[in-house]
Design a protein around this motif. Sequence first.
Motif, PDB file in Angstrom:
ATOM      1  N   VAL A 175       0.842  -1.185   0.000  1.00  0.00           N
ATOM      2  CA  VAL A 175       0.000   0.000   0.000  1.00  0.00           C
ATOM      3  C   VAL A 175       0.881   1.240   0.000  1.00  0.00           C
ATOM      4  O   VAL A 175       2.001   1.222   0.493  1.00  0.00           O
ATOM      5  CB  VAL A 175      -0.960   0.036   1.214  1.00  0.00           C
ATOM      6  CG1 VAL A 175      -1.944  -1.107   1.163  1.00  0.00           C
ATOM      7  CG2 VAL A 175      -0.202   0.033   2.504  1.00  0.00           C
ATOM      8  N   LYS A 176       0.342   2.324  -0.568  1.00  0.00           N
ATOM      9  CA  LYS A 176       1.016   3.615  -0.556  1.00  0.00           C
ATOM     10  C   LYS A 176       0.386   4.478   0.519  1.00  0.00           C
ATOM     11  O   LYS A 176      -0.836   4.549   0.616  1.00  0.00           O
ATOM     12  CB  LYS A 176       0.851   4.323  -1.897  1.00  0.00           C
ATOM     13  CG  LYS A 176       1.780   3.871  -2.972  1.00  0.00           C
ATOM     14  CD  LYS A 176       1.444   4.596  -4.244  1.00  0.00           C
ATOM     15  CE  LYS A 176       2.668   5.178  -4.869  1.00  0.00           C
ATOM     16  NZ  LYS A 176       2.362   5.899  -6.108  1.00  0.00           N
ATOM     17  N   LEU A 177       1.225   5.129   1.317  1.00  0.00           N
ATOM     18  CA  LEU A 177       0.755   6.054   2.331  1.00  0.00           C
ATOM     19  C   LEU A 177       1.089   7.464   1.860  1.00  0.00           C
ATOM     20  O   LEU A 177       2.261   7.800   1.679  1.00  0.00           O
ATOM     21  CB  LEU A 177       1.434   5.779   3.679  1.00  0.00           C
ATOM     22  CG  LEU A 177       1.227   4.391   4.256  1.00  0.00           C
ATOM     23  CD1 LEU A 177       2.075   4.215   5.503  1.00  0.00           C
ATOM     24  CD2 LEU A 177      -0.231   4.163   4.585  1.00  0.00           C
ATOM     25  N   ARG A 178       0.068   8.297   1.638  1.00  0.00           N
ATOM     26  CA  ARG A 178       0.279   9.665   1.146  1.00  0.00           C
ATOM     27  C   ARG A 178       0.082  10.661   2.285  1.00  0.00           C
ATOM     28  O   ARG A 178      -0.801  10.536   3.102  1.00  0.00           O
ATOM     29  CB  ARG A 178      -0.692   9.983   0.016  1.00  0.00           C
ATOM     30  CG  ARG A 178      -0.460  11.387  -0.554  1.00  0.00           C
ATOM     31  CD  ARG A 178      -1.240  11.642  -1.808  1.00  0.00           C
ATOM     32  NE  ARG A 178      -0.879  10.759  -2.901  1.00  0.00           N
ATOM     33  CZ  ARG A 178       0.154  10.988  -3.739  1.00  0.00           C
ATOM     34  NH1 ARG A 178       0.911  12.035  -3.579  1.00  0.00           N
ATOM     35  NH2 ARG A 178       0.395  10.160  -4.712  1.00  0.00           N
ATOM     36  N   SER A 179       0.937  11.671   2.303  1.00  0.00           N
ATOM     37  CA  SER A 179       0.909  12.695   3.337  1.00  0.00           C
ATOM     38  C   SER A 179      -0.373  13.516   3.261  1.00  0.00           C
ATOM     39  O   SER A 179      -0.824  13.885   2.181  1.00  0.00           O
ATOM     40  CB  SER A 179       2.114  13.622   3.175  1.00  0.00           C
ATOM     41  OG  SER A 179       2.017  14.712   4.056  1.00  0.00           O
ATOM     42  N   VAL A 238       5.881   3.630   1.126  1.00  0.00           N
ATOM     43  CA  VAL A 238       5.352   2.370   0.613  1.00  0.00           C
ATOM     44  C   VAL A 238       5.579   1.322   1.683  1.00  0.00           C
ATOM     45  O   VAL A 238       6.683   1.192   2.218  1.00  0.00           O
ATOM     46  CB  VAL A 238       6.049   1.957  -0.700  1.00  0.00           C
ATOM     47  CG1 VAL A 238       5.530   0.621  -1.180  1.00  0.00           C
ATOM     48  CG2 VAL A 238       5.847   3.011  -1.746  1.00  0.00           C
ATOM     49  N   THR A 239       4.534   0.567   2.021  1.00  0.00           N
ATOM     50  CA  THR A 239       4.631  -0.454   3.059  1.00  0.00           C
ATOM     51  C   THR A 239       3.670  -1.589   2.741  1.00  0.00           C
ATOM     52  O   THR A 239       2.935  -1.538   1.757  1.00  0.00           O
ATOM     53  CB  THR A 239       4.329   0.155   4.444  1.00  0.00           C
ATOM     54  OG1 THR A 239       4.591  -0.824   5.445  1.00  0.00           O
ATOM     55  CG2 THR A 239       2.901   0.622   4.532  1.00  0.00           C
ATOM     56  N   ARG A 240       3.678  -2.612   3.575  1.00  0.00           N
ATOM     57  CA  ARG A 240       2.725  -3.714   3.467  1.00  0.00           C
ATOM     58  C   ARG A 240       1.802  -3.669   4.680  1.00  0.00           C
ATOM     59  O   ARG A 240       2.192  -3.193   5.737  1.00  0.00           O
ATOM     60  CB  ARG A 240       3.447  -5.064   3.454  1.00  0.00           C
ATOM     61  CG  ARG A 240       4.242  -5.297   2.204  1.00  0.00           C
ATOM     62  CD  ARG A 240       4.844  -6.692   2.228  1.00  0.00           C
ATOM     63  NE  ARG A 240       5.553  -6.947   0.991  1.00  0.00           N
ATOM     64  CZ  ARG A 240       4.984  -7.453  -0.098  1.00  0.00           C
ATOM     65  NH1 ARG A 240       3.715  -7.754  -0.094  1.00  0.00           N
ATOM     66  NH2 ARG A 240       5.685  -7.643  -1.182  1.00  0.00           N
ATOM     67  N   GLU A 278      -3.715   5.793   3.774  1.00  0.00           N
ATOM     68  CA  GLU A 278      -3.548   4.789   2.720  1.00  0.00           C
ATOM     69  C   GLU A 278      -4.282   5.233   1.455  1.00  0.00           C
ATOM     70  O   GLU A 278      -5.426   5.678   1.509  1.00  0.00           O
ATOM     71  CB  GLU A 278      -4.103   3.459   3.203  1.00  0.00           C
ATOM     72  CG  GLU A 278      -4.095   2.390   2.147  1.00  0.00           C
ATOM     73  CD  GLU A 278      -4.756   1.110   2.607  1.00  0.00           C
ATOM     74  OE1 GLU A 278      -5.130   0.322   1.726  1.00  0.00           O
ATOM     75  OE2 GLU A 278      -4.890   0.916   3.821  1.00  0.00           O
ATOM     76  N   GLU A 279      -3.597   5.084   0.326  1.00  0.00           N
ATOM     77  CA  GLU A 279      -4.218   5.330  -0.988  1.00  0.00           C
ATOM     78  C   GLU A 279      -4.755   4.032  -1.519  1.00  0.00           C
ATOM     79  O   GLU A 279      -4.254   2.954  -1.200  1.00  0.00           O
ATOM     80  CB  GLU A 279      -3.167   5.839  -1.985  1.00  0.00           C
ATOM     81  CG  GLU A 279      -2.880   7.281  -1.933  1.00  0.00           C
ATOM     82  CD  GLU A 279      -2.007   7.668  -3.099  1.00  0.00           C
ATOM     83  OE1 GLU A 279      -1.311   6.792  -3.662  1.00  0.00           O
ATOM     84  OE2 GLU A 279      -2.007   8.844  -3.444  1.00  0.00           O
ATOM     85  N   ARG A 280      -5.741   4.134  -2.398  1.00  0.00           N
ATOM     86  CA  ARG A 280      -6.224   2.915  -3.070  1.00  0.00           C
ATOM     87  C   ARG A 280      -6.021   3.051  -4.546  1.00  0.00           C
ATOM     88  O   ARG A 280      -5.986   4.112  -5.088  1.00  0.00           O
ATOM     89  CB  ARG A 280      -7.694   2.712  -2.776  1.00  0.00           C
ATOM     90  CG  ARG A 280      -7.907   2.520  -1.303  1.00  0.00           C
ATOM     91  CD  ARG A 280      -8.988   1.562  -0.993  1.00  0.00           C
ATOM     92  NE  ARG A 280      -9.016   1.439   0.452  1.00  0.00           N
ATOM     93  CZ  ARG A 280      -9.774   0.615   1.098  1.00  0.00           C
ATOM     94  NH1 ARG A 280     -10.568  -0.168   0.450  1.00  0.00           N
ATOM     95  NH2 ARG A 280      -9.739   0.529   2.403  1.00  0.00           N
TER      96      ARG A 280
END
Length: 54
Positions: A10-14, A23-25, A52-54
């Motif tokens: 998943v991408k985590l956006r500020s 980027v993490t799991r 989290e972005e989708r």
Amino acid sequence: MARNELRPVVKLRSTAGTGFTYVTRKNRRNDPDRLNLRKFDPVAGRHVDFREER
């Protein structure tokens, strides 16, 4: 289960609006909803919430 089904990347956006991402799991069984973590944003120079972005 396959590797990508249980722990997807998943991408985590500020939320500060800088466009910086981590980027993490994540484990879907423990966190079925969107992740919301407080991490350091080097562009903003402070800790902010990352969603989290989708």
